[in-house]
Motif scaffolding. Structure first.
Motif, PDB file in Angstrom:
ATOM      1  N   ARG A   4       0.830  -1.181   0.000  1.00 22.70           N
ATOM      2  CA  ARG A   4       0.000   0.000   0.000  1.00 22.70           C
ATOM      3  C   ARG A   4       0.877   1.248   0.000  1.00 22.70           C
ATOM      4  O   ARG A   4       1.792   1.364   0.817  1.00 22.70           O
ATOM      5  CB  ARG A   4      -0.901   0.012   1.244  1.00 22.70           C
ATOM      6  N   ASN A  63     -11.265  -6.219   4.369  1.00 24.55           N
ATOM      7  CA  ASN A  63     -10.322  -5.251   3.795  1.00 24.55           C
ATOM      8  C   ASN A  63      -8.855  -5.542   4.097  1.00 24.55           C
ATOM      9  O   ASN A  63      -8.017  -4.667   4.000  1.00 24.55           O
ATOM     10  CB  ASN A  63     -10.681  -3.839   4.272  1.00 24.55           C
ATOM     11  N   ASN A 109      -6.419  -2.192   4.092  1.00 23.89           N
ATOM     12  CA  ASN A 109      -7.118  -0.915   4.046  1.00 23.89           C
ATOM     13  C   ASN A 109      -7.756  -0.669   5.416  1.00 23.89           C
ATOM     14  O   ASN A 109      -8.843  -0.100   5.513  1.00 23.89           O
ATOM     15  CB  ASN A 109      -8.175  -0.924   2.940  1.00 23.89           C
TER      16      ASN A 109
END
Length: 360
Positions: A4, A63, A109
């Motif tokens: 990420r 997530n 996330n």
């Protein structure tokens, strides 16, 4: 590994934000073990399982993407392979089996989990999965193999500790009998009892395990029960004064034989019944219950799942024992998710020494 981008980059760059959005839509292939049919009696066979694959991807609800590194293989899974009502629901035919596992976060996330975090879950028997944060527990790095969180620092050690102290009321100097002592729980029970100055009699199913128990774990006496013709007479010979506590992992005839040699007011902790899990007939049951009455014995079963919130003082004491070399552990490791069914069957056949694991 999918990484990420930093939050500052996401907020300042629409291009980076677009990249991250595309990452969220990416799918990966998860390989997992599923049960093909229920197994009401007898030993499972490799043909009762299959390795399946499916595509998974994170979404607003699930997530976090995790890749498993270590999968725990445990006897309690056998009870979930029948349709009978039990303390855990049956595995669903054709769907992912479950079990304890340690993995690494590959994509997140969620504000509480970052890429690279080591995590514990009950989403084993697969190589990758997506989940929400409440299905994970973040693990602290330790000065020993990370899979220790599946062994002495995990359910294995916790089971031994709770069984001995909360239910067995173990006291220093007592004499304790342990069955299936060459397995992960049994071997930990032996060592905790020795740490308290107890006399430990250990039963196991191979000469190799007998040697390990005597020479490395330093139990007072170990024997291969498969070479004993009459357990009742054997117990009288090796421990004429009787047992204060019996930690039972097998049930069946062994339990009945142990009852004869228990001391008055002795305690029996029922942790498992591996000898009966795969039986093709239910057997005759205990025939010496009169001894339970006359000796005023306490027989108590327990499930470690009832004690999930009782981690202290177990974690503190176990960590110290491990650091001081007062708890040793062995592992039997199979490589690859494809070998998970074989590892489970071999566990039930007693081919492991210590903890059975699958390394992904």
């Amino acid at each position: 590994m999918i990484r990420r981008p930093p939050r500052s980059t996401l907020s300042s760059s629409s291009a980076a934000s677009d990249v991250y959005k595309r990452q969220l839509k990416m799918s990966v292939v998860s390989k997992y073990v599923s049960l093909k049919n229920y197994i009401p009696i007898g030993l499972p066979k490799e043909t009762d399982f299959e390795i399946k694959s499916k595509e998974i991807s994170i979404n607003d609800e699930k997530n976090i993407l995790v890749s498993n590194s270590w999968i725990s293989v445990d006897p309690y899974m056998r009870a979930r392979m029948t349709e009978r009502k039990n303390y855990k629901p049956p595995f669903k035919i054709g769907e992912e089996m479950e079990g304890y596992a340690i993995g690494k976060v590959e994509l997140s996330n969620d504000k509480d989990f970052s890429v690279g975090d080591l995590v514990f879950s009950s989403l084993g028997m697969r190589d990758k999965f997506v989940c929400s944060s409440d299905e994970l527990k973040k693990l602290k790095p330790i000065d020993m193999p990370i899979q220790s969180y599946l062994g002495p620092l995990g359910m294995t050690g916790h089971t031994a500790y709770i069984g001995l102290f909360k239910h067995g009321e173990l006291k220093s100097g007592q004499t304790i009998l342990v069955s299936s002592a060459g397995g992960s729980v049994g071997s930990t029970v032996c060592q905790i009892a020795k740490n308290l100055g107890c006399k430990v009699i250990a039963s196991t199913g191979s000469d190799e395990k007998v040697d390990w128990l005597k020479n490395e774990l330093k139990v007072d006496h170990a024997f291969n029960y498969k070479k004993v013709e009459n357990l009742v007479l054997h117990f009288k010979e090796i421990c004429p004064d009787g047992f204060d506590l019996y930690f039972d992992n097998v049930g069946g005839d062994f339990l009945e034989s142990a009852i004869f040699q228990m001391k008055t007011y002795g305690r029996i902790v029922i942790c498992g019944r591996i000898s009966q899990m795969n039986a093709t007939n239910p057997g005759s049951g205990l025939k010496n219950m009169a001894y339970v009455l006359v000796k005023r014995l306490t027989i108590k079963g327990f499930l470690i799942f009832d004690h999930d919130n009782e981690r202290e003082p177990f974690e503190t004491e176990m960590s110290k024992w491990l650091a001081d070399g007062k708890i040793k552990f062995k592992e039997t490791i199979y490589e690859g998710i494809e070998n998970a069914p074989k590892s489970f069957i071999d566990l039930l056949n007693g081919k492991n020494i210590g903890k059975m694991l699958v390394k992904i």
